[in-house]
Motif scaffolding. Structure first.
Motif, mmCIF file in Angstrom:
data_model
loop_
_atom_site.group_PDB
_atom_site.id
_atom_site.type_symbol
_atom_site.label_atom_id
_atom_site.label_comp_id
_atom_site.label_asym_id
_atom_site.label_seq_id
_atom_site.Cartn_x
_atom_site.Cartn_y
_atom_site.Cartn_z
ATOM 1 N N GLN A 168 96.427 37.626 7.215
ATOM 2 C CA GLN A 168 95.387 37.245 6.407
ATOM 3 C C GLN A 168 94.339 36.697 7.320
ATOM 4 O O GLN A 168 93.019 36.929 7.020
ATOM 5 N N PHE A 199 100.676 34.926 6.519
ATOM 6 C CA PHE A 199 99.608 34.192 6.737
ATOM 7 C C PHE A 199 98.475 34.699 7.890
ATOM 8 O O PHE A 199 97.293 34.340 7.903
ATOM 9 N N LEU A 223 90.369 28.093 1.099
ATOM 10 C CA LEU A 223 91.052 29.211 0.601
ATOM 11 C C LEU A 223 90.622 29.905 -0.374
ATOM 12 O O LEU A 223 90.709 29.260 -1.496
ATOM 13 N N TRP A 245 95.293 23.867 -0.204
ATOM 14 C CA TRP A 245 94.596 24.826 0.347
ATOM 15 C C TRP A 245 93.484 25.402 -0.156
ATOM 16 O O TRP A 245 92.488 25.555 0.514
ATOM 17 N N HIS A 246 93.306 25.613 -1.382
ATOM 18 C CA HIS A 246 92.164 25.966 -2.200
ATOM 19 C C HIS A 246 91.008 24.924 -2.049
ATOM 20 O O HIS A 246 89.691 25.156 -1.724
ATOM 21 N N TYR A 251 94.205 29.831 7.339
ATOM 22 C CA TYR A 251 95.259 30.608 7.200
ATOM 23 C C TYR A 251 95.902 30.307 8.515
ATOM 24 O O TYR A 251 97.347 30.439 8.191
ATOM 25 N N PRO A 293 99.308 25.002 -2.603
ATOM 26 C CA PRO A 293 98.087 25.756 -3.057
ATOM 27 C C PRO A 293 96.920 24.976 -3.520
ATOM 28 O O PRO A 293 95.702 25.538 -3.040
ATOM 29 N N LYS A 342 91.756 31.075 -4.129
ATOM 30 C CA LYS A 342 92.831 30.822 -4.766
ATOM 31 C C LYS A 342 93.707 32.128 -4.993
ATOM 32 O O LYS A 342 94.776 31.842 -4.620
ATOM 33 N N ALA A 347 95.396 33.603 -1.651
ATOM 34 C CA ALA A 347 96.535 32.514 -1.235
ATOM 35 C C ALA A 347 97.810 32.756 -2.061
ATOM 36 O O ALA A 347 98.767 32.900 -1.723
#
Length: 418
Positions: free
Chosen positions: A104, A101, A61, A56-57, A138, A53, A63, A66
């Protein structure tokens, strides 16, 4: 290739006849391995996939959003292929990794498409660009770990590329899709150009194992473009646009062919090429430093994989199941044992290939992370240049800050060698 709209109609309906990702590679030896670094994500025995994560952030994305998806997957009571792993819900339905995912991704696609394109102001263009970019991230995560025989993941991957293409149409930068010939076949790449006059230096990206070529936009927009560097991305063999190429110990086959043809690309200066290798991609980048020094100005490796992981059997045994499966998938192996994996990987060691027995003729910069079990100082020191050897170690704590510092250092070094 089907349009995003048609794909959406096909796959956003629950279906139950798809094999689940964790079952696609037959693991003869299972492990609860933890040989991985914070850079790759969190190894948690409750998940099959490696969860990342923080990265990803960093890629863009939201936070909390996710984390909410992960919570939804974790809370699912639907049938799992393995009750010990939260992300193994069977079928394309609520709780399934790809389903959640990709759903989203569709939310952000809808946000982008709800904006009237007839009379866009700059703020609207920026929003459309960002919304499609988030949708592509995503969808890329939905496809992870990008197994070639994973039908659902391939759908998600197709969506990821199409969202990315739409995002680039509203990018403040000029983007070109280029095709290069590789052994009488073609491979599609994406050239990202900064705002500058004349031909500019270019960074050729060599991906990590778990990434698609569309995962590096922030590196370009925030770090490379402001300093006048173009970025050329290409997928690893067996993945994305390179899915029809096999991965072998000659890992640099595609990139070598691209370097030979760069002189035909009008927007870049083919005499000022930097090769950047991320994790496994450093295997490719380092090969290029030794095999094609006349074509490149320098090699930047981000936590290099060139020898240890390919020869250390204990290290290999202690890799997470999903990481071993990813290696097996890239190698085209439907079934894998620790012994077979060790035999296959041994050929990838650049020391065993004889390349590291002499110094290369281009400057080399290696960045390593503190306590990274897969790439340490000894690994970096195996790569020796007659011109310049630079090694930087960054702390594992405050990963986002460390990542920013490392990538900033990489660009500063690139400017010094071109």
């Amino acid at each position: 290739m089907a349009t995003t709209e048609n794909l959406t109609e096909q796959i956003f309906k629950p279906q139950f006849d798809y094999p689940e990702t964790s079952t696609l590679i037959n693991r003869i030896d299972n492990s609860n391995g933890s040989s991985i670094s914070a850079l790759d994500g969190e190894v948690d025995s409750r998940w099959y996939r490696i969860i990342n994560p923080i990265l990803w952030h960093w890629r863009g994305l939201p936070k909390l959003e996710a984390e909410a998806i992960l919570s939804k997957i974790a809370a699912s009571t639907r049938r799992h292929t393995n009750d010990n792993w939260l992300d193994t819900v069977v079928g394309y339905q609520s709780g399934n990794w790809v389903y959640e995912f990709l759903n989203q991704a569709a939310v952000w696609q809808s946000k982008a498409e709800s904006i009237d394109k007839a009379s866009l102001i700059d703020e609207d263009k920026n929003n459309v660009h960002n919304y499609y970019l988030i949708a592509s991230i995503y969808a890329s995560i939905a496809s992870y770990p990008h197994f070639k025989n994973d039908e659902l993941a391939m759908y998600a991957q197709t969506c990821a590329y199409q969202y990315y293409t739409k995002a680039l149409q509203f990018s403040p930068f000029l983007i070109k899709e280029l095709e290069f010939k590789v052994d009488n076949r073609s491979v599609k790449t994406i050239l990202h150009l900064p705002k500058c006059e004349g031909a500019c230096p270019v960074v050729l990206i060599c991906n990590a194992l778990g990434n698609l070529q569309i995962d590096y936009y922030r590196y370009f927009s925030e770090f490379l473009a402001p300093h006048g560097f173009a970025m050329l991305t290409v997928d690893l063999p067996t993945v994305g646009y390179s899915r029809n190429f096999a991965l072998s110990q000659n890992s640099s086959q595609i990139h070598q062919a691209i370097l030979e043809q760069l002189s035909s690309v009008p927007w870049i200066d083919d005499h000022r090429v930097i090769v950047a290798g991320f994790r496994f991609g450093s295997h490719i980048a380092t090969r290029l430093a030794y095999l094609m020094p006349n074509k490149i100005k320098g090699v930047f490796n981000f936590t290099p994989f060139i020898h240890q992981i390919f020869v250390d059997k204990d290290l290999q045994k202690n890799l997470p199941n999903s990481y071993k499966d990813m290696l097996a998938s890239r190698l085209g192996l439907p079934s894998i044992s620790n012994q077979q994996l060790a035999a296959e990987l041994n050929y990838f060691s650049l020391k065993n290939q004889g390349l590291l027995t002499h110094a290369c003729h281009v400057p080399v910069m290696n960045i390593i992370f503190e306590d990274d079990k897969l790439s340490d100082l000894c690994e970096a020191k195996l790569i020796h240049s007659i011109k310049q050897n630079k090694v930087i170690t960054v702390p594992k704590t405050q990963l986002q800050k460390s990542l920013y510092q490392a990538l900033t250092q990489s660009v500063k070094w690139m400017k010094s060698v071109i």
